[in-house]
Design a protein around this motif. Structure first.
Motif, PDB file in Angstrom:
ATOM      1  N   UNK A   1     160.969  -3.769  32.535  1.00 42.87           N
ATOM      2  CA  UNK A   1     160.380  -2.949  31.622  1.00 42.87           C
ATOM      3  C   UNK A   1     161.700  -2.177  31.228  1.00 42.87           C
ATOM      4  N   UNK A   2     161.771  -1.798  29.934  1.00 43.44           N
ATOM      5  CA  UNK A   2     162.930  -1.126  29.226  1.00 43.44           C
ATOM      6  C   UNK A   2     162.462  -0.014  28.315  1.00 43.44           C
ATOM      7  N   UNK A   3     162.564   1.199  28.849  1.00 47.32           N
ATOM      8  CA  UNK A   3     162.092   2.522  28.238  1.00 47.32           C
ATOM      9  C   UNK A   3     163.244   2.905  27.498  1.00 47.32           C
ATOM     10  N   UNK A   4     162.999   3.237  26.021  1.00 51.80           N
ATOM     11  CA  UNK A   4     163.867   3.791  25.333  1.00 51.80           C
ATOM     12  C   UNK A   4     163.437   5.315  24.846  1.00 51.80           C
ATOM     13  N   UNK A   5     164.545   6.225  24.717  1.00 56.54           N
ATOM     14  CA  UNK A   5     164.224   7.427  24.337  1.00 56.54           C
ATOM     15  C   UNK A   5     163.562   7.350  22.687  1.00 56.54           C
ATOM     16  N   UNK A   6     164.150   6.302  22.147  1.00 58.85           N
ATOM     17  CA  UNK A   6     163.996   6.379  20.512  1.00 58.85           C
ATOM     18  C   UNK A   6     164.082   4.823  20.086  1.00 58.85           C
ATOM     19  N   UNK A   7     162.720   4.262  19.665  1.00 63.78           N
ATOM     20  CA  UNK A   7     162.544   2.984  19.474  1.00 63.78           C
ATOM     21  C   UNK A   7     163.728   2.510  18.174  1.00 63.78           C
ATOM     22  N   UNK A   8     164.172   3.475  17.602  1.00 66.44           N
ATOM     23  CA  UNK A   8     165.243   3.144  16.603  1.00 66.44           C
ATOM     24  C   UNK A   8     166.606   2.535  17.103  1.00 66.44           C
ATOM     25  N   UNK A   9     166.691   2.496  18.633  1.00 71.02           N
ATOM     26  CA  UNK A   9     167.776   1.957  19.250  1.00 71.02           C
ATOM     27  C   UNK A   9     167.471   0.520  19.756  1.00 71.02           C
TER      28      UNK A   9
END
Length: 114
Positions: A64-72
């Motif tokens: 599972x990968x969590x990104x602070x911003x899906x733009x990344x």
């Protein structure tokens, strides 16, 4: 069946092994670095912890990968794609979430077989 814990602190362990399965805590890079650098650092920690537990990234079952911003998403994926062993890609989910501090841009959580 015995439970083995690695790098155990007062709040959590970095890795737990039970029933031939390795569960890693969420791994992050250095706060303040860019998302690609943080992803490389987090994945290096995944490699290190899996080795400590007696396995490696070819045996990852899910991530599972969590990104602070899906733009990344594309930047993170470029690092992930270079790291993940082809033919051994795990089930994976990626989402956007507030992480422990605003300086963290990515967190990776892995479950692997021994």
């Amino acid at each position: 069946m015995e439970i083995k814990r690695f790098e155990t602190g007062p709040r959590m362990s970095q890795a737990v092994v039970y029933n031939h399965t390795v569960y890693l805590a969420g791994q992050v890079g250095n706060a303040g670095d860019d998302v690609a650098t943080q992803t490389k650092q987090a994945l290096a920690e995944v490699d290190r912890l899996l080795a400590l537990a007696g396995t490696d990234k070819t045996r990852i079952l899910s991530a599972t990968v969590w990104l602070a911003d899906m733009a990344d998403f594309a930047k993170m994926n470029s690092v992930w794609d270079a790291w993940v062993p082809q033919g051994h890609t795990p089930a994976r989910a990626t989402g956007e979430a507030k992480l422990a501090t605003p300086e963290y841009l990515v967190e990776v959580i892995v479950t692997a077989a021994l």
